[in-house]
Each structure stands twice: as C-alpha cells, then as structure tokens.
Design a protein around this motif. Sequence first.
Motif, mmCIF file in Angstrom:
data_model
loop_
_atom_site.group_PDB
_atom_site.id
_atom_site.type_symbol
_atom_site.label_atom_id
_atom_site.label_comp_id
_atom_site.label_asym_id
_atom_site.label_seq_id
_atom_site.Cartn_x
_atom_site.Cartn_y
_atom_site.Cartn_z
ATOM 1 N N VAL A 49 -28.772 45.253 -97.320
ATOM 2 C CA VAL A 49 -30.118 44.941 -97.789
ATOM 3 C C VAL A 49 -30.447 43.511 -97.377
ATOM 4 N N CYS A 50 -31.644 43.339 -96.818
ATOM 5 C CA CYS A 50 -32.088 42.018 -96.401
ATOM 6 C C CYS A 50 -33.520 41.809 -96.864
ATOM 7 N N PHE A 51 -33.793 40.629 -97.408
ATOM 8 C CA PHE A 51 -35.166 40.218 -97.720
ATOM 9 C C PHE A 51 -35.517 39.159 -96.690
ATOM 10 N N GLU A 52 -36.549 39.428 -95.905
ATOM 11 C CA GLU A 52 -36.846 38.631 -94.719
ATOM 12 C C GLU A 52 -38.277 38.133 -94.753
ATOM 13 N N SER A 53 -38.463 36.839 -94.491
ATOM 14 C CA SER A 53 -39.808 36.270 -94.550
ATOM 15 C C SER A 53 -40.259 35.624 -93.243
ATOM 16 N N ILE A 54 -39.428 35.643 -92.226
ATOM 17 C CA ILE A 54 -39.773 34.984 -90.972
ATOM 18 C C ILE A 54 -40.580 35.910 -90.066
ATOM 19 N N VAL A 55 -40.095 37.097 -89.838
ATOM 20 C CA VAL A 55 -40.666 38.139 -88.979
ATOM 21 C C VAL A 55 -40.560 37.710 -87.510
ATOM 22 N N GLY A 56 -41.465 38.106 -86.647
ATOM 23 C CA GLY A 56 -41.331 37.818 -85.224
ATOM 24 C C GLY A 56 -40.071 38.456 -84.674
ATOM 25 N N ASP A 57 -39.295 37.689 -83.889
ATOM 26 C CA ASP A 57 -38.044 38.187 -83.310
ATOM 27 C C ASP A 57 -36.922 38.279 -84.341
ATOM 28 N N MET A 58 -37.015 37.504 -85.425
ATOM 29 C CA MET A 58 -35.921 37.422 -86.392
ATOM 30 C C MET A 58 -35.617 38.770 -87.044
ATOM 31 N N THR A 59 -36.630 39.534 -87.378
ATOM 32 C CA THR A 59 -36.401 40.825 -88.033
ATOM 33 C C THR A 59 -35.545 41.732 -87.168
ATOM 34 N N GLY A 60 -35.856 41.796 -85.877
ATOM 35 C CA GLY A 60 -35.070 42.616 -84.960
ATOM 36 C C GLY A 60 -33.638 42.136 -84.833
ATOM 37 N N LYS A 61 -33.450 40.818 -84.751
ATOM 38 C CA LYS A 61 -32.097 40.264 -84.658
ATOM 39 C C LYS A 61 -31.279 40.625 -85.893
ATOM 40 N N ILE A 62 -31.894 40.489 -87.044
ATOM 41 C CA ILE A 62 -31.174 40.785 -88.286
ATOM 42 C C ILE A 62 -30.840 42.269 -88.371
ATOM 43 N N LEU A 63 -31.850 43.124 -88.196
ATOM 44 C CA LEU A 63 -31.635 44.566 -88.338
ATOM 45 C C LEU A 63 -30.594 45.076 -87.350
ATOM 46 N N LYS A 64 -30.656 44.599 -86.119
ATOM 47 C CA LYS A 64 -29.721 45.026 -85.079
ATOM 48 C C LYS A 64 -28.276 44.741 -85.477
ATOM 49 N N ASN A 65 -28.059 43.684 -86.226
ATOM 50 C CA ASN A 65 -26.701 43.254 -86.549
ATOM 51 C C ASN A 65 -26.240 43.618 -87.954
ATOM 52 N N MET A 66 -27.026 44.434 -88.648
ATOM 53 C CA MET A 66 -26.619 44.923 -89.965
ATOM 54 C C MET A 66 -25.907 46.264 -89.809
ATOM 55 N N PRO A 67 -25.115 46.664 -90.791
ATOM 56 C CA PRO A 67 -24.427 47.957 -90.725
ATOM 57 C C PRO A 67 -25.410 49.134 -90.728
ATOM 58 N N GLU A 68 -24.915 50.306 -90.426
ATOM 59 C CA GLU A 68 -25.735 51.522 -90.483
ATOM 60 C C GLU A 68 -26.330 51.680 -91.877
ATOM 61 N N ASN A 69 -27.475 52.368 -91.940
ATOM 62 C CA ASN A 69 -28.181 52.661 -93.193
ATOM 63 C C ASN A 69 -28.617 51.399 -93.944
ATOM 64 N N SER A 70 -28.921 50.356 -93.218
ATOM 65 C CA SER A 70 -29.408 49.109 -93.816
ATOM 66 C C SER A 70 -30.928 49.113 -93.883
ATOM 67 N N THR A 71 -31.460 48.281 -94.783
ATOM 68 C CA THR A 71 -32.909 48.133 -94.931
ATOM 69 C C THR A 71 -33.276 46.655 -94.940
ATOM 70 N N VAL A 72 -34.320 46.320 -94.175
ATOM 71 C CA VAL A 72 -34.894 44.986 -94.215
ATOM 72 C C VAL A 72 -36.223 45.094 -94.953
ATOM 73 N N HIS A 73 -36.362 44.319 -96.014
ATOM 74 C CA HIS A 73 -37.597 44.258 -96.791
ATOM 75 C C HIS A 73 -38.371 43.017 -96.357
ATOM 76 N N ILE A 74 -39.548 43.210 -95.788
ATOM 77 C CA ILE A 74 -40.376 42.097 -95.318
ATOM 78 C C ILE A 74 -41.263 41.633 -96.478
#
Length: 169
Positions: A49-74
Amino acid sequence: KGLKLINIVRREEVIEELKKEGAYIVLNSKADDFEEKLKEVAEKEGATVCFESIVGDMTGKILKNMPENSTVHIYGALSDLTINKLGVSEFIFQGKTVTGFWLGPYIQQVFKREGGAEAFKKTRKEVLDLLPNVLSSPIMKVFDLEKIDEALEFNDKNSSKGKTLLKLN
C-alpha cells in the motif's frame, strides 16, 4: 500505530533529519539506485500500500517496484496532474491498482461503520493530540509579495523544513 513506513524524499540532507525523528526507512528518489532500493525494501517488508502525492513519473516508478497486488492511493498532485510511465503489465499480470484517495468520504465511511459520533470524537481527539508535533508544519519565513522570486528560491531550498509564506499586504 506500529506501521513501518517507507519514506521517499528528494534531497539527501533530509534523510538524517527523518531518521532522527524515528523514520524506519528513507529513500532518496534522486539517487541513481532509488528504484533498485525501493524494489528491494518493498519486497522485503511486504509493502503493498502506498499513499502518493507527487504523481507525474513518480507514481509509475513506485508502482513498478512494489510487490504484486499492490495499490497506490493518489491524494495529491505536487508535480503534475497526470500519471506518466505506467506499464500495462503491472495491471494485467501483477494485479496492481491505482486509486484516488480523498479523506472526506473515507472518514464518513469509517464513522458510519464504526459508531458515528463516538468514532468522530475519538478520531478528533487523536488528530488534535498529534497537531502540536507529528502533524505540525512550522512557518520558516514570511516574505512580502514583491519578494516572490526570493521566496520561491528560499522555498526550493527549505521546503521540507516548513512553510514559506507570502504576505499580500
């Protein structure tokens, strides 16, 4: 609450400050090995689980490197109003998701589920107890409006330490 957070910062000098305040893991998003370290730590800790406030390229970088079945909450868009560089394979083959998160509706759901007014009173007290230290954001400097260029430069160098304000009158 016993949560182990993976904190992501943009400047090396902020890392030690956060660790002194008790941060568990702090990664520098500008470091050459940022994505490798994020992947390693996220897998090791089971960070899904990730809570993300930057967006842009950062969301993709984070999601790509999280384990399977992960969620990013913007919950914000500090760098951009679009999400860039998200691969379709993360969604199709790894079960990852990206959702929006707005605190207002979430709180309403929690209060309905957990007791209405009493849940509200309890949460309000918890937040008020955190305001003086954990949730505080000190004012670093106040500038007159005509010094906006100086204020922006100051803010770029000190944004993680507190707020830079513009005085309109």
